[in-house]
Design a protein around this motif. Structure first.
Motif, PDB file in Angstrom:
ATOM      1  N   ALA A  81      31.144  34.585  74.900  1.00 38.64           N
ATOM      2  CA  ALA A  81      30.383  33.620  74.109  1.00 38.64           C
ATOM      3  C   ALA A  81      29.032  34.194  73.715  1.00 38.64           C
ATOM      4  N   ASN A  82      28.530  33.632  72.624  1.00 42.19           N
ATOM      5  CA  ASN A  82      27.197  33.973  72.167  1.00 42.19           C
ATOM      6  C   ASN A  82      26.254  32.992  72.862  1.00 42.19           C
ATOM      7  N   LYS A  83      25.618  33.417  73.952  1.00 37.96           N
ATOM      8  CA  LYS A  83      24.961  32.498  74.883  1.00 37.96           C
ATOM      9  C   LYS A  83      23.962  31.552  74.221  1.00 37.96           C
ATOM     10  N   GLY A  84      23.043  32.098  73.418  1.00 36.65           N
ATOM     11  CA  GLY A  84      21.999  31.259  72.833  1.00 36.65           C
ATOM     12  C   GLY A  84      22.590  30.131  72.015  1.00 36.65           C
ATOM     13  N   VAL A  85      23.478  30.494  71.069  1.00 38.98           N
ATOM     14  CA  VAL A  85      24.075  29.484  70.194  1.00 38.98           C
ATOM     15  C   VAL A  85      24.926  28.524  71.010  1.00 38.98           C
ATOM     16  N   TYR A  86      25.563  29.056  72.065  1.00 41.94           N
ATOM     17  CA  TYR A  86      26.448  28.242  72.898  1.00 41.94           C
ATOM     18  C   TYR A  86      25.679  27.120  73.582  1.00 41.94           C
ATOM     19  N   ILE A  87      24.441  27.386  73.977  1.00 40.43           N
ATOM     20  CA  ILE A  87      23.654  26.347  74.646  1.00 40.43           C
ATOM     21  C   ILE A  87      22.992  25.415  73.635  1.00 40.43           C
ATOM     22  N   VAL A  88      22.592  25.966  72.477  1.00 38.14           N
ATOM     23  CA  VAL A  88      21.904  25.136  71.490  1.00 38.14           C
ATOM     24  C   VAL A  88      22.871  24.131  70.852  1.00 38.14           C
ATOM     25  N   ALA A  89      24.154  24.511  70.732  1.00 34.32           N
ATOM     26  CA  ALA A  89      25.113  23.652  70.016  1.00 34.32           C
ATOM     27  C   ALA A  89      25.173  22.219  70.568  1.00 34.32           C
ATOM     28  N   PRO A  90      25.332  22.003  71.885  1.00 34.20           N
ATOM     29  CA  PRO A  90      25.358  20.610  72.348  1.00 34.20           C
ATOM     30  C   PRO A  90      24.036  19.879  72.107  1.00 34.20           C
ATOM     31  N   ILE A 139      27.154  18.252  61.869  1.00 30.10           N
ATOM     32  CA  ILE A 139      28.153  19.284  61.627  1.00 30.10           C
ATOM     33  C   ILE A 139      27.764  20.613  62.277  1.00 30.10           C
ATOM     34  N   TYR A 140      26.456  20.846  62.447  1.00 33.47           N
ATOM     35  CA  TYR A 140      26.040  22.125  63.033  1.00 33.47           C
ATOM     36  C   TYR A 140      26.468  22.234  64.488  1.00 33.47           C
ATOM     37  N   GLY A 141      26.324  21.136  65.228  1.00 35.68           N
ATOM     38  CA  GLY A 141      26.754  21.161  66.619  1.00 35.68           C
ATOM     39  C   GLY A 141      28.215  21.580  66.710  1.00 35.68           C
ATOM     40  N   VAL A 142      29.035  21.003  65.817  1.00 39.46           N
ATOM     41  CA  VAL A 142      30.469  21.273  65.848  1.00 39.46           C
ATOM     42  C   VAL A 142      30.766  22.730  65.470  1.00 39.46           C
ATOM     43  N   ILE A 143      30.197  23.167  64.352  1.00 43.36           N
ATOM     44  CA  ILE A 143      30.514  24.525  63.879  1.00 43.36           C
ATOM     45  C   ILE A 143      29.972  25.566  64.847  1.00 43.36           C
ATOM     46  N   MET A 144      28.739  25.355  65.329  1.00 42.81           N
ATOM     47  CA  MET A 144      28.143  26.349  66.221  1.00 42.81           C
ATOM     48  C   MET A 144      28.887  26.409  67.547  1.00 42.81           C
ATOM     49  N   ALA A 145      29.310  25.239  68.033  1.00 42.01           N
ATOM     50  CA  ALA A 145      30.054  25.234  69.294  1.00 42.01           C
ATOM     51  C   ALA A 145      31.327  26.049  69.153  1.00 42.01           C
ATOM     52  N   GLY A 146      32.030  25.831  68.052  1.00 43.53           N
ATOM     53  CA  GLY A 146      33.279  26.548  67.849  1.00 43.53           C
ATOM     54  C   GLY A 146      33.069  28.037  67.696  1.00 43.53           C
ATOM     55  N   TRP A 147      32.041  28.396  66.958  1.00 45.57           N
ATOM     56  CA  TRP A 147      31.809  29.814  66.695  1.00 45.57           C
ATOM     57  C   TRP A 147      31.307  30.523  67.951  1.00 45.57           C
ATOM     58  N   LYS A 152      39.892  30.942  70.237  1.00 45.68           N
ATOM     59  CA  LYS A 152      40.638  30.627  69.009  1.00 45.68           C
ATOM     60  C   LYS A 152      40.748  29.134  68.753  1.00 45.68           C
ATOM     61  N   TYR A 153      41.079  28.385  69.788  1.00 47.16           N
ATOM     62  CA  TYR A 153      41.216  26.942  69.596  1.00 47.16           C
ATOM     63  C   TYR A 153      39.897  26.340  69.120  1.00 47.16           C
ATOM     64  N   ALA A 154      38.818  26.816  69.725  1.00 48.15           N
ATOM     65  CA  ALA A 154      37.510  26.268  69.382  1.00 48.15           C
ATOM     66  C   ALA A 154      37.185  26.525  67.925  1.00 48.15           C
ATOM     67  N   ILE A 155      37.451  27.741  67.481  1.00 46.42           N
ATOM     68  CA  ILE A 155      37.048  28.090  66.124  1.00 46.42           C
ATOM     69  C   ILE A 155      37.924  27.362  65.113  1.00 46.42           C
ATOM     70  N   ILE A 156      39.209  27.206  65.411  1.00 41.01           N
ATOM     71  CA  ILE A 156      40.087  26.462  64.501  1.00 41.01           C
ATOM     72  C   ILE A 156      39.619  25.011  64.431  1.00 41.01           C
TER      73      ILE A 156
END
Lengths: 351, 118, 216
Positions: A81-90, A139-147, A152-156
């Protein structure tokens, strides 16, 4: 700057605002918690089960137990995971979901000995525009969390959710334009005041197609069933938040339910006369306005749960078709109808 | 006007603060026993193969572009809807032309099959 | 006033720092997220300048739509970072020229009318009694009618261009046509065949009446 002046000018107002916000957010969180119980109970009864009934009397302490459990669970940070984005997303999910409540009015302007008091945190003149701007962050929370999760499931799930949310945002925006055309203001409080009088003054009658489009788009915006292909537990497990656990997951969960309540209260405010009683006569007017508003909100929340218990999940092409080929044309036609009617004596129907 | 935005600034801080505090609390009280299997991406029990950041259908991109166009259109509608009564017939005609042009575009994309999700 | 000034400098500083991060971040997705942050702060500056409608429209359109498109594109393409960085110096002269032109233009703007208040201004539309959006509505569909209609044409061109560039039909795909599904009549799908019974009835000893086989 003199210190006492500074305190009186800034510190006290900010402290007072903070008290107001806490007085809003704390019940909201409680409402979210109990919405989950009501949801499970209600769907349980609809499916001839009893739902949660172990924790506390009749299961009413269930959300407390759930919350504590999520708090005590390990939050997983996947290696890839991309740690920074992973924590900011929620945070980007819960932030806008709460901030949107700043402009929701809960009742009319009351005359008190201290002057006029309106039960709203921020009396913004263009509150509807503010609300749209803030909710477009969701929408950013959703897209960033997935990315960020790099799964794979997350990004889809996040791509599906992203495309779905933007599609329904258009239909929602057009439906709001119809409301603004009728009320001629972007202020939610004034929109409610424009619907005063009996239920025949409420906008759900003259703007019936927009009302339906708005609420169903709201269901799609929150990725709730039957529009939950972004989560689709039978195919992509949990969609965009599949890798999240513990509190990081809980924040997405809180945001989703806070958004459900937000959509419900907005529908009640914009189309169902907000805090106005259905008939402006004695037995109805005894019940205070905010109670009416909450009752109407509860009605739409019930619809959310009822939909979930009733409808099978849509296929993705059906979702996109409904948004683009049904809702957008319907709203465009009805905006034209309002526009034309506005030039004729019929305009009284819409105002 | 600016005074009415002060609560929003405070609210923004609190809204983000709620999330941050929740995460910090979780960080403090929750156990942390990472192991490689637990931290590998979930793929229904299989070993994860290839990079998860796969290429997506260009259709998602098209939806996003169409969304921008319609979002701008909606932005143009807001001031119009607010002053609808002041503008009268002139305003109606102005918006009818604007909407007409965009409906042409909408029909074009419909007929081209851009709204089909294959 | 001091507080609004302080907030102005807060927004401005974050804006500049975020903008710097946009061009220095190694990961393009981080760049986009910093760009979102700078748009939000830009909206804050608009708000301080008294342009409510512009501030929220900036967020609605740029953050809510344009940046989402950017993210979609970044997620769709496998961008090779190393290869992208190689050409960096080649573009430097061109970038420098554009930056210089921008600086000169902004300087000219400041020199021409930069004496106005940075925060709390009433804006060019004059007066705040009716609200920013109302004032904008009064002039946009009247005085600026032609640019407004031209904007519709620009949007139409963008729509057509986007479809022309990206629309690809996949040949071997099965799909439903709900219209066709609804139009289907029973006669298209079900054929009733009348089958006469052969020979004696099934249970001859009871002397039952004729068979029902014809319903079929």
């Amino acid at each position: 700057m003199d210190l006492p002046v500074w305190i009186a000018d800034y510190a006290l107002p900010v402290a007072w605002i903070t008290v107001q916000i806490v007085a809003l957010v704390a019940p909201l969180m409680l409402a979210v918690a109990y919405l989950t119980v009501v949801e499970r109970k209600l769907i349980g009864y609809m499916q001839l089960r009893v739902g949660p009934n172990r924790v506390g009397p009749r299961g009413w302490l269930q959300p407390i137990a759930d919350g504590l459990k999520l708090l005590l669970k390990e939050s997983i940070f996947p290696t890839q995971a991309n740690k920074g984005v992973y924590i900011v997303a929620p945070l980007l999910s819960i932030g806008p979901a709460l901030l949107a409540w700043a402009v929701i009015p809960f009742g009319p302007t009351y005359q008190t000995p201290f002057g006029e008091v309106t039960p709203v945190i921020a009396e913004v003149d263009v509150s509807l525009l503010f609300l749209l701007a803030v909710t477009s962050f969701g929408i950013y929370g959703v897209i960033m969390a997935g990315w960020a999760a790099n799964s794979k499931y997350a990004i889809i799930g996040s791509m599906r959710a992203g495309a779905q949310m933007i599609s329904y945002e258009i239909a929602m925006g057009f439906a709001l334009i119809g409301v603004i055309m009728a009320a001629n203001t972007l202020n939610i409080g004034e929109i409610v005041v424009a619907q005063s009088g009996g239920f025949w003054h409420w906008y759900f009658l003259p703007l019936l197609p927009l009302f339906v489009v708005f609420f169903i788009s709201g269901v799609a915006e929150t990725n709730r069933l039957p529009f939950d292909v972004s989560e689709g537990e039978s195919e992509i497990v949990a969609g965009f938040h599949v890798e999240y656990a513990g509190m990081t997951f809980a924040l997405f969960f809180l945001a989703e339910y806070a958004n459900m309540i937000l959509v419900s209260i907005l529908t009640a405010l914009l189309f169902l006369g907000g805090w106005h009683p259905p008939l402006p006569v004695a037995p109805f007017t005894w019940i205070p306005g905010p109670v009416w508003l909450l009752l109407k909100t509860a009605l739409f929340l019930f619809f959310f749960l009822w939909f979930r218990a009733t409808f099978p999940r849509f296929r993705y092409d059906q979702i996109m078709r409904l948004g683009w080929k049904v809702f957008i044309p319907v709203t465009l036609v009805w905006i034209t109808v309002i526009g034309v009617a506005n030039l004729t004596p019929l305009r009284a129907v819409f105002h | 006007m600016l005074e009415s935005y002060l609560p929003i600034l405070v609210f923004l801080a609190i809204a983000l603060g709620v999330g941050v505090i929740a995460l910090l609390l979780n960080f403090l009280v929750a156990p942390r026993n990472p192991d490689p299997e637990k931290l590998s991406p979930y793929e229904s029990g299989f070993e994860a193969f290839e990079d998860a950041r796969l290429r997506f259908d260009v259709r998602y991109y098209l939806v996003a572009i169409l969304f921008i166009v319609f979002d701008l259109e909606i932005a143009f509608f807001f001031p119009w809807a607010v002053v609808l009564d002041e503008l009268g017939a002139t305003g109606f005609v102005a918006m009818a032309i604007f909407l007409g042009i965009l409906v042409v575009g909408f029909i074009y994309e419909w007929k081209k099959g851009a709204l089909e999700w294959e | 006033m001091a507080v609004t000034q302080a907030i102005f400098y807060l927004f401005a500083t974050v804006l500049v720092v975020a903008a710097l991060m946009v061009i220095t971040a190694r990961n393009p997705v981080h760049s986009v997220l910093f760009l979102v942050l700078s748009f939000v702060n830009g909206a804050g500056l608009f708000l301080l300048a008294g342009a409510e409608f512009l501030a929220f429209t900036l967020i609605l359109v740029y953050v809510g739509a344009v940046m989402v498109l950017f993210l979609f594109v970044l997620m769709m393409l496998d961008i090779n970072l190393q290869r992208m960085r190689e050409g960096f110096l080649n573009y430097l002269p061109l970038g420098a020229v554009i930056a210089f032109v921008l600086v000169v233009e902004m300087g000219a703007m400041l020199a021409a009318g930069g004496s106005g208040a940075v925060v709390g201004g009433d804006g060019a539309l004059g007066g705040t009694e009716a609200g920013n959006t109302t004032l904008l509505g009064r002039v946009l569909y009247d005085t600026y009618l032609l640019p407004f209609e031209v904007a519709a044409l620009v949007l139409l061109v963008a729509l057509v261009a986007a479809i022309a560039l990206t629309l690809r039909h996949r040949p071997d795909v099965k799909k439903q046509d709900p219209g066709q599904q609804v139009r289907v009549r029973r006669e298209d799908r079900v054929r009733l065949v009348d089958m006469p019974t052969e020979g004696a009835p099934y249970a001859p000893d009871t002397g039952a009446t004729g068979s029902k086989g014809g319903e079929g």
